[in-house]
Design an enzyme around this catalytic site. Structure first.
Site, mmCIF file in Angstrom:
data_model
loop_
_atom_site.group_PDB
_atom_site.id
_atom_site.type_symbol
_atom_site.label_atom_id
_atom_site.label_comp_id
_atom_site.label_asym_id
_atom_site.label_seq_id
_atom_site.Cartn_x
_atom_site.Cartn_y
_atom_site.Cartn_z
ATOM 1 N N ASP A 264 0.861 -1.173 0.000
ATOM 2 C CA ASP A 264 0.000 0.000 0.000
ATOM 3 C C ASP A 264 0.906 1.235 0.000
ATOM 4 O O ASP A 264 2.132 1.150 0.095
ATOM 5 C CB ASP A 264 -0.986 -0.018 1.177
ATOM 6 C CG ASP A 264 -2.216 0.851 0.878
ATOM 7 O OD1 ASP A 264 -2.130 1.710 -0.035
ATOM 8 O OD2 ASP A 264 -3.246 0.694 1.547
HETATM 9 C C1 BGC Z 1 -5.086 3.192 0.187
HETATM 10 C C2 BGC Z 1 -5.191 2.233 -0.980
HETATM 11 C C3 BGC Z 1 -5.068 2.993 -2.274
HETATM 12 C C4 BGC Z 1 -3.742 3.736 -2.281
HETATM 13 C C5 BGC Z 1 -3.464 4.495 -3.558
HETATM 14 C C6 BGC Z 1 -3.874 4.086 0.074
HETATM 15 O O1 BGC Z 1 -3.877 5.107 1.033
HETATM 16 O O2 BGC Z 1 -5.062 2.462 1.392
HETATM 17 O O3 BGC Z 1 -6.405 1.519 -0.884
HETATM 18 O O4 BGC Z 1 -5.192 2.134 -3.367
HETATM 19 O O5 BGC Z 1 -3.756 4.657 -1.203
HETATM 20 O O6 BGC Z 1 -4.197 5.643 -3.660
#
Ligand code: BGC
Length: 736
Positions: A264
């Site tokens: 993530d």
């Molecule tokens: C989230 C993800 C997301 C990623 C990219 C993160 O803060 O937890 O679910 O895909 O950001 O934007």
């Protein structure tokens, strides 16, 4: 649905060939994803791509910028490896579908698949070839803001709908110009964050992990999902991004996943903040060792992986595997052959098909929680004036919900506008916002609201939460209607007019203090671009509500976690054993207590159960039959039931099948969803609905966390909610 990909052996040969030619730095480049952000090319990004230091970018939706970056990648780099371009396309791109939790309330894999298909097509027209969806974290805690992005509390429902989303994004041919790679996230257990506080710790015993949290991911992998994302959360002491057991042993080892795993956002470097590692170098080591192939927005891999290999701490084979996994997906996407995007190849954004899909999805996702005295549907012929009141009646942005980076609020048709266009020639619609936001405590417009209501034949209140109140990092500890909304409801109630509440929200709310103050409730979630027309059609009976709750609605937040597939406990409550705090006998307090599993101030039942949802039609269930009352391992039986629409309106009903394994090697839930079917029935129409149940469908992870199906007795129920009592029994007997 088969995802047709290039012949796996050819793909693997191509991967090996590329890896043979790649330097260590180029392989690590593939493992690095860089945020583009603003739609222009920073020189350092272009240089990074040119030097083979970037394998993927995210957050760029300007097709010219994407094409230029791809041009640099395929024309100016040594090995001509294209980029994979990621974006959070969660529930729509420009055309926004209901939030995923709303889509889950449709219990309709077809509409969910179509919604993802529309989203993929619109996103792909800007050069995006990878979405970070579906989110299939089981969510038993409505305080958690990200429950909005989830498919609810049930492993089976989330699996079926998660697979439908994967199929919608990836299509039948991943190389097609309008399909994009999906990403099942967040692996795993993110939904179990303590007290629903986003990013908090999770502690999930392995048995629960395997029986509850992992199944949707297993289903997505079996459906061919291209990528997975690790969770931000710390699970049993090891953050998911460094969790070798989860990623290597279970995902790769047990399930044979051959796509790639992305961290993530910056979650590799966060391993240090978690307190697992002392610095970025150790973080890069732990994440790479765990099997996280790509680092999203962070530079721990870029800065330290080469040194870790050169110093002999990490085997280069591990880097080969990670880079190879990424290359495999790029090949499957057809990016080497077609790296560029030509918007002319696509239908216009938000075309009639996209809007119709969004409207149908919204229509099917609305759940009618109550409808006393058949106050709904409203009749345009009988009403002269209608009061439309509330902060969410005409809020084009708010109805879109969370995670709508590209969602176009200009496309939104609000309920207020839709009601007006549906009935303005017959009904005098009077609108008052009454509150600036759902959070306002200012009641000064309430007198005017009351007088408009008093002069009207009926009132529709648009209540709930703005989109900012759910989603990532937007958890709430109190999940009742915020601000002065309950006060508004109470004041409007005093007019004595019929009151309908339409609630737009990103999560189940505790509605205990308003439920008896209104005659009907339509729970519409954040319904997306076409939420307005869908709601207007439901209010006036052009369509009938058919959504069913994908998550339990608690009475009080203190009941959380409360979910239908709980364990029985050794002291299960019943209506006879429950005592309310106000009824404790002051003279013999101990004697009056029921000694079972309930709260003195909340009982044990939710306000609305999983699977609940009313219709304008009424359905009769009868003739529950079972093809066999005994079956051996590896056999199936068929359960069938006659469902009749006994009303005068056409409507859809979601027929649900639940099972209970009465005695298990580990304790089993009191009910588990094992099948469902949405059926459309004309007035008076009868349909026999059949479910096939194989003994594999009854398998669970036992004491040693091995998948098993045991001989023994089972109950089975069929009906329109998890509370159905229409049931029968069968038994699995030992094989010959
Ligand atoms: C989230 C993800 C997301 C990623 C990219 C993160 O803060 O937890 O679910 O895909 O950001 O934007």
């Amino acid at each position: 649905m088969d995802v047709s990909i290039a012949d796996p052996a050819t793909t693997d040969r191509r991967v090996d060939e590329l890896l043979r030619q790649m330097t260590l730095a180029e392989k690590i480049g593939q493992m690095s994803q860089v945020n583009v952000g603003d739609s222009y090319i920073h020189d350092y990004l272009a240089d990074g791509v040119r030097d083979g230091r970037v394998g993927s970018v995210l957050n760029v939706v300007d097709v010219d910028v994407v094409n230029e970056l791809q041009r640099i990648a395929v024309e100016e780099t040594r090995l001509r490896i294209p980029l994979i371009v990621g974006r959070d396309v969660i529930h729509g791109f420009k055309t926004v579908m209901p939030i995923p939790l709303g889509q889950a309330a449709s219990w309709n894999p077809d509409i969910v698949r179509q919604g993802a298909r529309v989203a993929a097509r619109e996103a792909a027209s800007t050069g995006v070839n990878w979405t970070f969806a579906p989110m299939i974290d089981i969510s038993r805690d409505p305080r958690w803001g990200r429950i909005a992005e989830s498919l609810g509390e049930d492993p089976y429902l989330a699996s079926m709908l998660g697979v439908a989303m994967v199929e919608g994004f990836e299509g039948e041919d991943l190389t097609a110009h309008d399909t994009i790679a999906a990403c099942a996230k967040h692996f795993v257990g993110y939904g179990a964050v303590e007290s629903g506080r986003d990013y908090a710790t999770t502690n999930i015993p392995e048995n629960e992990l395997r029986n509850v949290y992992l199944p949707p991911f297993k289903a997505a992998v079996d459906a061919g999902v291209s990528t997975l994302m690790t969770s931000f959360s710390d699970i049993d002491g090891v953050p998911a991004t460094a969790n070798e057991y989860l990623v290597k042993d279970i995902l790769r080892g047990e399930w044979g996943f051959d796509g790639f795993v992305v961290s993530d956002w910056d979650s590799v470097r966060q391993l240090e903040i978690h307190g697992l590692t002392a610095n970025d170098r150790e973080s890069a080591y732990e994440a790479a060792l765990a099997g996280v192939d790509m680092e999203m927005h962070g530079d721990a891999y870029a800065r330290y992986l080469a040194a870790l290999v050169e110093d002999g701490q990490l085997d280069e084979q591990l880097i080969d595997t990670a880079a190879g996994n990424i290359l495999r997906i790029k090949i499957r996407l057809g990016l080497f052959e077609n790296p560029y995007t030509d918007p002319a190849d696509f239908p216009p954004i938000a075309d009639a098909h996209a809007l119709e899909t969004a409207r149908e999805a919204a229509l099917q996702s609305v759940v009618m929680l109550k409808n006393d005295h058949h106050v709904l549907p409203l009749s345009a012929d009988k009403l002269e004036t209608l009061a439309v009141i509330g902060p969410l009646a005409d809020a084009p942005y708010e109805q879109l919900g969370t995670w709508i980076f590209d969602g176009d609020r200009e496309l939104s048709v609000t309920p207020m506008h839709a009601i007006h266009s549906l009935v303005h020639d017959k009904v005098d619609v009077r609108y008052l916002r009454a509150m600036e936001t759902s959070r306002s405590r200012d009641t000064k417009a309430f007198d005017e609201a009351v007088s408009i209501a008093a002069e009207s034949d009926a009132v529709v209140l648009f209540l709930g939460e703005e989109s900012i109140l759910s989603g990532e990092a937007h958890s709430r500890a109190d999940i009742s209607l915020p601000g002065a909304q309950a006060e508004l409801v109470r004041r409007i109630r005093e007019t004595g007019k019929p009151v309908v509440a339409v609630i737009l929200a990103g999560r189940p709310l505790t509605l205990t203090n308003v439920v008896d103050q209104v005659d009907a409730i339509l729970f519409a979630w954040h319904p997306g671009t076409m939420g307005g027309p869908a709601i207007a059609d439901l209010l006036f009976g052009v369509g009938s509500p058919s959504g069913k709750l994908p998550a339990t609605f608690p009475r009080m937040v203190g009941q959380v976690p409360i979910y239908y597939n709980q364990k029985n406990t050794g002291k299960p409550p019943s209506p006879e054993t429950v005592v309310h705090i106000d009824d404790i006998d002051p003279h013999a307090p101990q004697l009056s207590l029921g000694m079972t599993a309930f709260h003195l101030d909340a009982g044990y039942l939710p306000l609305f159960a999983f699977g609940h949802g009313l219709s304008y039609a009424s359905f009769n269930y009868e003739n529950l039959t079972i093809s066999d009352t005994e079956l051996k391992p590896d056999e199936s039986l068929t359960i069938s039931v006659d469902v009749t629409n006994t009303s005068t309106v056409a409507a859809a009903e979601v027929v649900q099948l639940y099972v209970r394994d009465l005695a298990g090697n580990v304790t089993r839930p009191v009910r588990e969803l094992k099948g469902f079917e949405r059926v459309q029935l004309m007035p008076g129409e009868k349909r026999t609905v059949e479910f096939e149940l194989h003994t594999d469908d009854l398998a669970f992870y036992g004491r040693r966390n091995q998948l098993m199906t045991e001989p023994g007795d089972f109950h089975v129920w069929v009906g329109g909610s998890s509370e159905t009592e229409l049931g029968t029994a069968f038994r699995i007997v030992a094989g010959a």
